[in-house]
Design a protein around this motif. Structure first.
Motif, PDB file in Angstrom:
ATOM      1  N   TYR A  25      45.806  73.556  54.487  1.00  0.00           N
ATOM      2  CA  TYR A  25      44.220  74.877  55.326  1.00  0.00           C
ATOM      3  C   TYR A  25      45.347  76.210  55.153  1.00  0.00           C
ATOM      4  CZ  TYR A  25      41.295  75.752  58.709  1.00  0.00           C
ATOM      5  OH  TYR A  25      40.496  76.697  59.128  1.00  0.00           O
ATOM      6  N   ARG A  41      39.500  87.427  63.394  1.00  0.00           N
ATOM      7  CA  ARG A  41      40.188  86.232  64.215  1.00  0.00           C
ATOM      8  C   ARG A  41      40.433  87.645  65.456  1.00  0.00           C
ATOM      9  NH1 ARG A  41      41.625  81.021  63.149  1.00  0.00           N
ATOM     10  NH2 ARG A  41      41.212  80.743  60.483  1.00  0.00           N
ATOM     11  N   ALA A  60      38.489  72.740  68.166  1.00  0.00           N
ATOM     12  CA  ALA A  60      38.184  72.812  67.079  1.00  0.00           C
ATOM     13  C   ALA A  60      39.262  73.927  66.049  1.00  0.00           C
ATOM     14  CB  ALA A  60      37.203  72.792  65.821  1.00  0.00           C
ATOM     15  N   THR A  61      40.363  73.416  67.294  1.00  0.00           N
ATOM     16  CA  THR A  61      41.950  73.881  67.021  1.00  0.00           C
ATOM     17  C   THR A  61      42.610  73.875  65.728  1.00  0.00           C
ATOM     18  OG1 THR A  61      43.683  75.201  68.197  1.00  0.00           O
ATOM     19  CG2 THR A  61      44.179  73.204  68.070  1.00  0.00           C
ATOM     20  N   ASP A  83      41.297  69.336  68.674  1.00  0.00           N
ATOM     21  CA  ASP A  83      41.041  68.767  67.437  1.00  0.00           C
ATOM     22  C   ASP A  83      40.976  67.884  67.312  1.00  0.00           C
ATOM     23  OD1 ASP A  83      40.984  71.039  64.996  1.00  0.00           O
ATOM     24  OD2 ASP A  83      40.947  68.867  64.613  1.00  0.00           O
ATOM     25  N   LEU A  84      39.646  67.421  66.692  1.00  0.00           N
ATOM     26  CA  LEU A  84      39.617  65.721  65.618  1.00  0.00           C
ATOM     27  C   LEU A  84      41.069  65.536  65.378  1.00  0.00           C
ATOM     28  CD1 LEU A  84      36.289  65.532  64.828  1.00  0.00           C
ATOM     29  CD2 LEU A  84      37.228  64.172  66.279  1.00  0.00           C
ATOM     30  N   GLY A 110      41.058  65.495  70.737  1.00  0.00           N
ATOM     31  CA  GLY A 110      40.334  64.729  71.415  1.00  0.00           C
ATOM     32  C   GLY A 110      38.380  65.769  69.964  1.00  0.00           C
ATOM     33  N   ASP A 111      37.529  64.883  70.660  1.00  0.00           N
ATOM     34  CA  ASP A 111      36.229  65.167  69.934  1.00  0.00           C
ATOM     35  C   ASP A 111      35.410  66.199  70.922  1.00  0.00           C
ATOM     36  OD1 ASP A 111      34.067  65.713  69.729  1.00  0.00           O
ATOM     37  OD2 ASP A 111      33.601  63.848  69.086  1.00  0.00           O
ATOM     38  N   SER A 112      35.046  67.407  70.584  1.00  0.00           N
ATOM     39  CA  SER A 112      34.117  68.203  71.389  1.00  0.00           C
ATOM     40  C   SER A 112      33.122  68.123  71.623  1.00  0.00           C
ATOM     41  CB  SER A 112      33.533  69.906  70.318  1.00  0.00           C
ATOM     42  OG  SER A 112      34.878  70.486  68.885  1.00  0.00           O
ATOM     43  N   ALA A 128      36.823  78.831  66.588  1.00  0.00           N
ATOM     44  CA  ALA A 128      36.858  79.228  65.135  1.00  0.00           C
ATOM     45  C   ALA A 128      36.501  78.669  63.947  1.00  0.00           C
ATOM     46  CB  ALA A 128      38.306  80.121  64.623  1.00  0.00           C
ATOM     47  N   PHE A 129      35.182  78.584  63.231  1.00  0.00           N
ATOM     48  CA  PHE A 129      34.811  78.124  62.474  1.00  0.00           C
ATOM     49  C   PHE A 129      34.683  76.277  62.149  1.00  0.00           C
ATOM     50  CE2 PHE A 129      37.118  81.882  60.983  1.00  0.00           C
ATOM     51  CZ  PHE A 129      36.250  82.507  60.796  1.00  0.00           C
TER      52      PHE A 129
HETATM   53  C1  SAM Z   1      37.767  74.941  59.412  1.00  0.00           C
HETATM   54  S1  SAM Z   1      38.594  74.376  60.736  1.00  0.00           S
HETATM   55  C2  SAM Z   1      38.485  75.550  61.877  1.00  0.00           C
HETATM   56  C3  SAM Z   1      40.387  75.422  62.183  1.00  0.00           C
HETATM   57  C4  SAM Z   1      40.872  76.466  63.038  1.00  0.00           C
HETATM   58  N1  SAM Z   1      40.026  76.441  64.430  1.00  0.00           N
HETATM   59  C5  SAM Z   1      41.337  78.515  62.738  1.00  0.00           C
HETATM   60  O1  SAM Z   1      39.746  79.519  62.810  1.00  0.00           O
HETATM   61  O2  SAM Z   1      41.304  78.444  61.290  1.00  0.00           O
HETATM   62  C6  SAM Z   1      37.473  73.372  61.761  1.00  0.00           C
HETATM   63  C7  SAM Z   1      38.099  72.391  62.437  1.00  0.00           C
HETATM   64  O3  SAM Z   1      37.199  71.490  63.419  1.00  0.00           O
HETATM   65  C8  SAM Z   1      37.683  70.606  63.493  1.00  0.00           C
HETATM   66  N2  SAM Z   1      36.768  69.621  63.834  1.00  0.00           N
HETATM   67  C9  SAM Z   1      35.435  69.411  63.662  1.00  0.00           C
HETATM   68  N3  SAM Z   1      34.525  68.537  64.360  1.00  0.00           N
HETATM   69  C10 SAM Z   1      35.269  68.402  65.410  1.00  0.00           C
HETATM   70  C11 SAM Z   1      34.351  67.890  66.716  1.00  0.00           C
HETATM   71  N4  SAM Z   1      34.129  67.656  66.621  1.00  0.00           N
HETATM   72  N5  SAM Z   1      35.838  67.664  67.921  1.00  0.00           N
HETATM   73  C12 SAM Z   1      36.885  68.918  67.638  1.00  0.00           C
HETATM   74  N6  SAM Z   1      37.341  69.355  66.511  1.00  0.00           N
HETATM   75  C13 SAM Z   1      36.554  69.496  65.314  1.00  0.00           C
HETATM   76  C14 SAM Z   1      37.953  69.913  62.329  1.00  0.00           C
HETATM   77  O4  SAM Z   1      39.343  68.838  62.439  1.00  0.00           O
HETATM   78  C15 SAM Z   1      39.037  70.981  61.975  1.00  0.00           C
HETATM   79  O5  SAM Z   1      40.043  71.554  62.574  1.00  0.00           O
END
Ligand code: SAM
Length: 239
Positions: A25, A41, A60-61, A83-84, A110-112, A128-129
């Motif tokens: 990633y 960022r 979603a770290t 993060d999930l 955890g789930d957002s 972010a993203f």
């Molecule tokens: C594109 S990555 C971005 C990661 C980081 N924030 C960054 O800027 O590089 C998206 C992240 O969102 C997490 N994610 C997506 N849906 C989520 C949810 N409902 N709860 C927690 N995390 C979630 C994914 O597991 C993934 O690690």
């Protein structure tokens, strides 16, 4: 299919996808964005540092890039990342340990959409993203509002769609043709880098996203386009 089962299936799909691509990633992120993601960022972090928060939630770290950047720029702030995807968090934990930041950054699965935190726990939240991946972005942002303290700030960094010729056309070609090809070759994952342009294209941006933030209950919502609209920073506050 009920909306609940759709929600479970998207959450599970997103979790599985990010667990699969976790080892590649960071490399792909910086490579495919030509390093521009770091500049975006930094802009978010600059805003947050100006607010002087004490407890920040990074939703979603992923591999904790944003959390780490904030910890480096603000010497006393405590950051919790959620993060999930466990595999993304594992990469993040390794980086946090190597940088001796584990006393200030903690990462939790955890789930957002149902955050594992008490009401009023943080004075700032950032994502972010990530929002684009939620099954229900408004519900996710209502959860963010719940865990924020009164007057707490919320920052979102998300891809958006440039609309001006010729950047819009160039961007579309890069995003739909080049990026999925390189992403698939490097990550070995068939869908992840096709999902990226598809999810950006299907997602609200600009004023449409502001409406979602307002629906979730945020006040004073505004946005700033970055790199001619390839990405956007949104911000709002809890009343
Ligand atoms: C594109 S990555 C971005 C990661 C980081 N924030 C960054 O800027 O590089 C998206 C992240 O969102 C997490 N994610 C997506 N849906 C989520 C949810 N409902 N709860 C927690 N995390 C979630 C994914 O597991 C993934 O690690």
């Amino acid at each position: 299919m009920s909306s609940n089962s759709e929600q479970i299936s998207k959450t599970k799909r997103v979790e599985a996808m990010f667990n699969d691509i976790a080892p590649k990633y960071d490399f792909l992120n910086h490579f495919l964005s030509l390093g521009i993601d770091r500049i975006w960022r930094r802009k978010v972090i600059r805003k947050i540092v100006n607010d002087e928060p004490t407890d920040v939630l990074d939703i979603a770290t992923g591999t904790a890039d944003l959390a780490i950047m904030l910890a480096k720029k603000h010497a006393t702030v405590r950051i919790t990342g959620v993060d999930l995807a466990e595999n993304m968090l594992a990469v993040g934990r390794k980086k946090v340990d190597e940088l001796n930041l584990s006393n200030r950054i903690s990462l939790k699965q955890g789930d957002s959409l149902s955050l594992p935190f008490e009401n009023d726990s943080f004075d700032c939240a950032m994502v972010a993203f990530g929002v684009r991946n939620y099954e229900n972005p408004v519900k996710g942002m209502e959860e963010t509002l719940r865990v924020l303290r009164s007057h707490g700030k919320f920052y979102v960094l998300e891809f958006s769609k440039p609309r001006r010729f010729p950047l819009a056309q160039l961007y579309r070609f890069y995003f739909r043709a080049i990026l999925p090809l390189v992403g698939r070759m490097v990550s070995g994952h068939k869908q992840a880098y096709t999902y990226l342009p598809e999810s950006v294209s299907a997602f609200s941006d600009g004023n449409d996203f502001i409406l979602l933030m307002e629906k979730a209950g945020f006040l004073g919502c505004k946005f700033k386009k970055l790199s001619f609209g390839i990405a956007t920073i949104y911000e709002g506050v809890k009343g």
